[in-house]
Design an enzyme around this catalytic site. Structure first.
Site, PDB file in Angstrom:
ATOM      1  N   LEU A 126       0.861  -1.172   0.000  1.00  9.23           N
ATOM      2  CA  LEU A 126       0.000   0.000   0.000  1.00  9.23           C
ATOM      3  C   LEU A 126       0.904   1.231   0.000  1.00  9.23           C
ATOM      4  CD1 LEU A 126      -2.747  -0.890   2.664  1.00  9.23           C
ATOM      5  CD2 LEU A 126      -2.980  -0.934   0.168  1.00  9.23           C
ATOM      6  N   ASP A 127       0.527   2.256  -0.753  1.00 12.32           N
ATOM      7  CA  ASP A 127       1.308   3.486  -0.773  1.00 12.32           C
ATOM      8  C   ASP A 127       1.346   4.101   0.621  1.00 12.32           C
ATOM      9  OD1 ASP A 127       1.582   3.142  -3.487  1.00 12.32           O
ATOM     10  OD2 ASP A 127      -0.116   4.447  -3.973  1.00 12.32           O
ATOM     11  N   GLN A 128       2.320   4.950   0.852  1.00 11.34           N
ATOM     12  CA  GLN A 128       2.448   5.562   2.177  1.00 11.34           C
ATOM     13  C   GLN A 128       1.222   6.379   2.560  1.00 11.34           C
ATOM     14  OE1 GLN A 128       2.823   8.927   3.130  1.00 11.34           O
ATOM     15  NE2 GLN A 128       2.705   9.820   1.074  1.00 11.34           N
TER      16      GLN A 128
END
Length: 235
Positions: free
Chosen positions: A102-104
């Site tokens: 998952l992206d930050q």
């Protein structure tokens, strides 16, 4: 299995470090302190105490984490904290990895495991494992955008058309979107392709496993045997 091997397999350090833990009287099993590193212990349903903390023997670990914003899914993060900083050192020592990423700036359900076969199965493109996201957009969502997402959109530098498995509007600026691929920034790129922009992104389900309502951001749990078996059916 020898006690020192058990501790090593559970992430308590090298064989030498585990041997020292035992010889120093830090290991207890069912109320009995063990001092012999070579003691033969049955691992089935084994529970043991290390330095006053209780642990359960697990041949492999399967974890669900509620990922907060501002964390990278990497052991070597570049600009933010690592999601692995939210986990005990013993799990990191075991070589636990994220099942996908998952992206930050994306929150929600993240699975982690040290079972390589399980990880590869859930992330392989041919398995078509569904992932559901709650998407908050910058501009109001219109019916035409929902239709486009269901029919499929072209993404820059990608071949083919990418369609949502399911897409339903929840509010003026919010929709639920399910995909089975795992392209880089795929949901954000799909929303951009229909003329909108993602302001917030939250994953609440992978396959049949939903993020538990009582699991708050930053918290994690071990998956039950039943949950692991359900996930295995997907792969």
């Amino acid at each position: 299995m020898q006690l020192e091997k058990i501790l090593q397999s559970q992430g308590f350090g090298s064989r030498k470090q585990c041997r020292q833990l035992i010889e120093n009287g830090n290991i207890a099993i069912y109320g009995e302190v063990y001092s012999n590193p070579k003691a033969d212990i049955e691992v089935n349903k084994l529970e043991f105490i290390v330095a006053g903390k209780s642990w359960q023997y697990r041949e492999k670990v399967y974890i669900a984490l509620h990922k907060p914003i501002g964390f990278e899914c990497s052991h070597q993060p570049q600009h933010h904290s690592s999601v692995f900083s939210l986990l005990p050192a013993q799990l990191i020592e075991r070589g636990i990895q994220c099942v996908g990423r998952l992206d930050q700036d994306t929150t929600g359900l993240l699975l982690l495991t040290d079972d390589g076969t399980f990880l590869q199965g859930l992330t392989h493109p041919k398995k078509h494992v569904a992932k559901r996201y709650i998407v908050t957009t910058n501009r109001p969502i219109i019916d035409e955008q929902i239709t486009q997402l269901k029919q499929g959109v072209a993404l820059r530098n990608e071949q083919g058309i990418y369609a949502a498995d399911d897409c339903m509007q929840l509010g003026e600026n919010q929709l639920v979107l399910t995909i089975h691929q795992g392209l880089y920034h795929q949901v954000k790129r799909m929303i951009a392709a229909v003329g909108n922009h993602v302001d917030a992104l939250h994953r609440d389900q992978i396959g049949q496993f939903k993020l538990p309502d009582d699991l708050t951001e930053g918290q994690w749990i071990y998956l039950s045997d039943e949950q692991v078996n359900q996930a295995r059916q997907l792969v």
